[in-house]
Write an enzyme that holds these catalytic residues in place. Structure first.
Site, short mmCIF file in Angstrom:
data_model
loop_
_atom_site.label_atom_id
_atom_site.label_comp_id
_atom_site.label_asym_id
_atom_site.label_seq_id
_atom_site.Cartn_x
_atom_site.Cartn_y
_atom_site.Cartn_z
N CYS A 1 5.46 -27.47 -43.39
CA CYS A 1 6.04 -28.26 -42.29
C CYS A 1 7.54 -28.48 -42.56
CB CYS A 1 5.31 -29.59 -42.19
SG CYS A 1 3.51 -29.40 -42.17
N CYS B 1 9.03 -31.95 -43.56
CA CYS B 1 8.34 -32.84 -44.50
C CYS B 1 8.87 -32.75 -45.93
CB CYS B 1 6.85 -32.53 -44.50
SG CYS B 1 5.93 -33.74 -45.49
N ARG C 1 3.56 -46.35 -30.80
CA ARG C 1 4.19 -46.87 -32.03
C ARG C 1 5.59 -46.30 -32.22
NH1 ARG C 1 0.61 -45.68 -35.95
NH2 ARG C 1 -0.54 -47.51 -35.31
N CYS D 1 2.42 -30.60 -51.54
CA CYS D 1 1.57 -30.09 -50.46
C CYS D 1 1.82 -28.59 -50.23
CB CYS D 1 1.85 -30.87 -49.18
SG CYS D 1 0.76 -30.40 -47.83
N CYS E 1 -5.38 -41.74 -33.73
CA CYS E 1 -3.94 -42.03 -33.76
C CYS E 1 -3.26 -40.67 -33.77
CB CYS E 1 -3.61 -42.82 -35.02
SG CYS E 1 -1.83 -43.04 -35.26
N CYS F 1 -2.73 -47.96 -43.45
CA CYS F 1 -2.90 -46.52 -43.24
C CYS F 1 -2.61 -45.75 -44.53
CB CYS F 1 -1.94 -46.06 -42.13
SG CYS F 1 -2.08 -44.30 -41.82
N CYS G 1 -6.93 -46.97 -41.60
CA CYS G 1 -6.50 -45.70 -41.00
C CYS G 1 -6.25 -44.73 -42.15
CB CYS G 1 -5.23 -45.92 -40.19
SG CYS G 1 -4.56 -44.39 -39.48
N1 SAM Z 1 -0.71 -34.11 -44.75
C1 SAM Z 1 -1.28 -34.73 -43.63
C2 SAM Z 1 -0.88 -34.08 -42.32
O1 SAM Z 1 0.14 -33.44 -42.26
O2 SAM Z 1 -1.60 -34.27 -41.34
C3 SAM Z 1 -1.00 -36.21 -43.56
C4 SAM Z 1 0.36 -36.73 -43.97
S1 SAM Z 1 1.75 -36.15 -42.98
C5 SAM Z 1 3.12 -36.68 -43.97
C6 SAM Z 1 1.67 -37.24 -41.57
C7 SAM Z 1 2.74 -37.12 -40.52
O3 SAM Z 1 3.97 -37.65 -40.98
C8 SAM Z 1 3.13 -35.74 -40.04
O4 SAM Z 1 2.21 -35.19 -39.14
C9 SAM Z 1 4.45 -36.02 -39.36
O5 SAM Z 1 4.25 -36.33 -38.00
C10 SAM Z 1 4.98 -37.25 -40.10
N2 SAM Z 1 6.20 -36.92 -40.86
C11 SAM Z 1 6.28 -36.26 -42.03
N3 SAM Z 1 7.56 -36.12 -42.43
C12 SAM Z 1 8.32 -36.71 -41.47
C13 SAM Z 1 9.73 -36.88 -41.30
N4 SAM Z 1 10.59 -36.40 -42.19
N5 SAM Z 1 10.16 -37.54 -40.21
C14 SAM Z 1 9.28 -38.03 -39.30
N6 SAM Z 1 7.94 -37.90 -39.41
C15 SAM Z 1 7.46 -37.23 -40.47
C1 DTB Z 2 3.11 -40.94 -38.41
O1 DTB Z 2 3.10 -40.50 -37.25
N1 DTB Z 2 4.21 -41.23 -39.10
C2 DTB Z 2 3.90 -41.70 -40.42
C3 DTB Z 2 2.34 -41.73 -40.41
N2 DTB Z 2 2.03 -41.19 -39.13
C4 DTB Z 2 1.59 -41.11 -41.49
C5 DTB Z 2 4.54 -40.92 -41.51
C6 DTB Z 2 6.05 -40.85 -41.44
C7 DTB Z 2 6.54 -40.14 -42.63
C8 DTB Z 2 8.03 -40.11 -42.73
C9 DTB Z 2 8.50 -39.35 -43.92
C10 DTB Z 2 8.07 -39.91 -45.23
O2 DTB Z 2 8.17 -41.16 -45.47
O3 DTB Z 2 7.66 -39.14 -46.12
FE1 SF4 Z 3 1.81 -31.42 -46.10
FE2 SF4 Z 3 3.82 -32.84 -45.18
FE3 SF4 Z 3 2.78 -30.91 -43.69
FE4 SF4 Z 3 1.34 -33.17 -44.17
S1 SF4 Z 3 3.24 -33.01 -43.02
S2 SF4 Z 3 0.61 -31.05 -44.25
S3 SF4 Z 3 2.06 -33.64 -46.25
S4 SF4 Z 3 3.83 -30.65 -45.65
#
Ligand code: SAM
Ligand code: DTB
Ligand code: SF4
Length: 337
Positions: free
Chosen positions: A72, A75, A275, A68, A203, A112, A143
């Protein structure tokens, strides 16, 4: 492709306007309550609208993992962090369908689909629309979480049978810049508005344990509660620390503060499903039980979140059994009353 003009969000809660500050102060006062008083209030609010012994089960699948372009800090899928998560192509439809069938067989009511995109490009959307149609045809709620949406994309998703769109505010407006620089809080509100205008259910939640203050946790919940109408579903994620991300090694949040966050979310968002989301694998069962007592009534169910682990489905079923809780069926899960 249909083109719609996005009206300004009904409430752009930047956290700075006087009424926004008052809302945050009211929520901070909830955080300051003695633990037992806070949990009692949350449980009382919860029982007014929900069966306190029922929990909604959503299963996640990463349909496009890694690579990506966004930054973030939490992430593992950002191409800017060296986490060992590879940039993979979009999953084929049959793999998605196999996962959705398995989720349905295990008792999930919602499926989802997540993609590691800043947002879908036009060519990205077609395979996701196919997935949504096919998963919906299995009788599951659908979702998707695909990032920022452009004009018309939410409408295309809705027409394909999407029920919910997940797009998190992630953190307080005044902490956001510490966590993400490649898109703004206002960008997120704009996507949420597009989702609403397309008639999708929202959501929207956030992550705690990222080094934010209690006041910032309160500001996140205030911003969620200021969305009008409030999100149907509010994921509260505990940061999953992944080696190679800038937040790896950040001081963890005490369990009691996490339970407080869930309780405050329940009180501030009385009609929403709250959730208990990422972070359960690292969370002892008694803490999860306290989160249910605090008003959490939904979980991610299945042994994987997107790239990180989640408790085994059998372990979750055993936990719910132990607590005398039951999983909601599809029709029940759709509406709070
Ligand atoms: N890329 C899209 C976005 O950012 O909207 C969708 C996927 S992103 C991985 C969805 C959500 O996962 C993020 O907004 C964040 O709240 C959650 N997330 C990602 N990494 C995480 C982590 N290490 N711990 C907890 N939540 C995480
Ligand atoms: C949300 O609030 N948490 C989920 C879902 N929406 C997409 C994602 C959590 C991701 C945790 C890190 C991972 O597994 O990569
Ligand atoms: Fe990309 Fe992760 Fe940020 Fe979603 S949360 S935009 S997958 S870096």
């Amino acid at each position: 492709m249909p083109s719609t003009t996005v009206k300004p969000a009904r409430r752009r809660d930047t956290g700075h306007a006087p009424d926004a500050r008052a809302r945050v102060a009211r929520i901070e006062a909830l955080f300051a309550l003695p633990f037992a008083d806070l949990l009692h209030r949350a449980q009382t609010v919860h029982r007014e609208r929900f069966d306190p012994n029922a929990v909604q089960l959503s299963t996640l699948l990463s349909v496009k993992t890694g690579g990506c372009p966004e930054d973030c800090a939490y992430c593992p899928q950002s191409a800017r962090h060296r986490t060992g998560v590879a940039d993979e192509p979009v999953l084929p439809l049959d793999a998605v369908l196999a996962a959705a069938r398995a989720a349905r067989a295990a008792g999930a009511t919602r499926f989802c689909m997540g993609a590691a995109w800043r947002g879908p490009k036009e060519r990205d959307l077609a395979p996701v629309l196919e997935m949504v149609r096919a998963v919906k045809a299995l009788g599951l709620e659908t979702c998707a979480t695909l990032g920022l949406l452009r004009d018309g994309q939410a409408e295309q998703l809705k027409a394909a049978g999407l029920d919910y769109y997940n797009h998190n505010l992630d953190t307080a407006p005044d902490y956001y810049g510490e966590i993400i620089s490649t898109r703004t809080f206002a960008d997120r509100l704009e996507t949420l508005e597009r989702v609403r205008q397309a008639g999708l259910r929202v959501c929207c939640g956030g992550i705690v344990g990222m080094g934010e203050s209690r006041a910032q946790r309160a500001a996140l919940i205030a911003a969620l509660a200021a969305l009008d109408p409030p999100p149907e579903s509010v994921p509260i994620n505990m940061l999953v620390q992944v080696e190679g991300t800038p937040l790896a090694g950040a001081p963890g949040l005490d369990w009691s503060e996490f339970v407080r966050t869930v309780a405050v979310a329940r009180i501030a968002l009385p009609t929403s499903y709250v959730r208990l989301s990422a972070g359960r694998q690292e969370m002892p069962e008694p803490v999860q039980a306290l989160c249910f007592l605090a008003g959490a009534n939904s979980i991610f169910y299945g042994e994987k979140l997107l790239t990180t682990g989640n408790p085994e489905a059998a372990a979750d079923r055993a936990l719910l059994d132990k607590l005398g809780m039951r999983a909601l069926g599809g029709a029940e899960a759709l509406r709070p009353d």
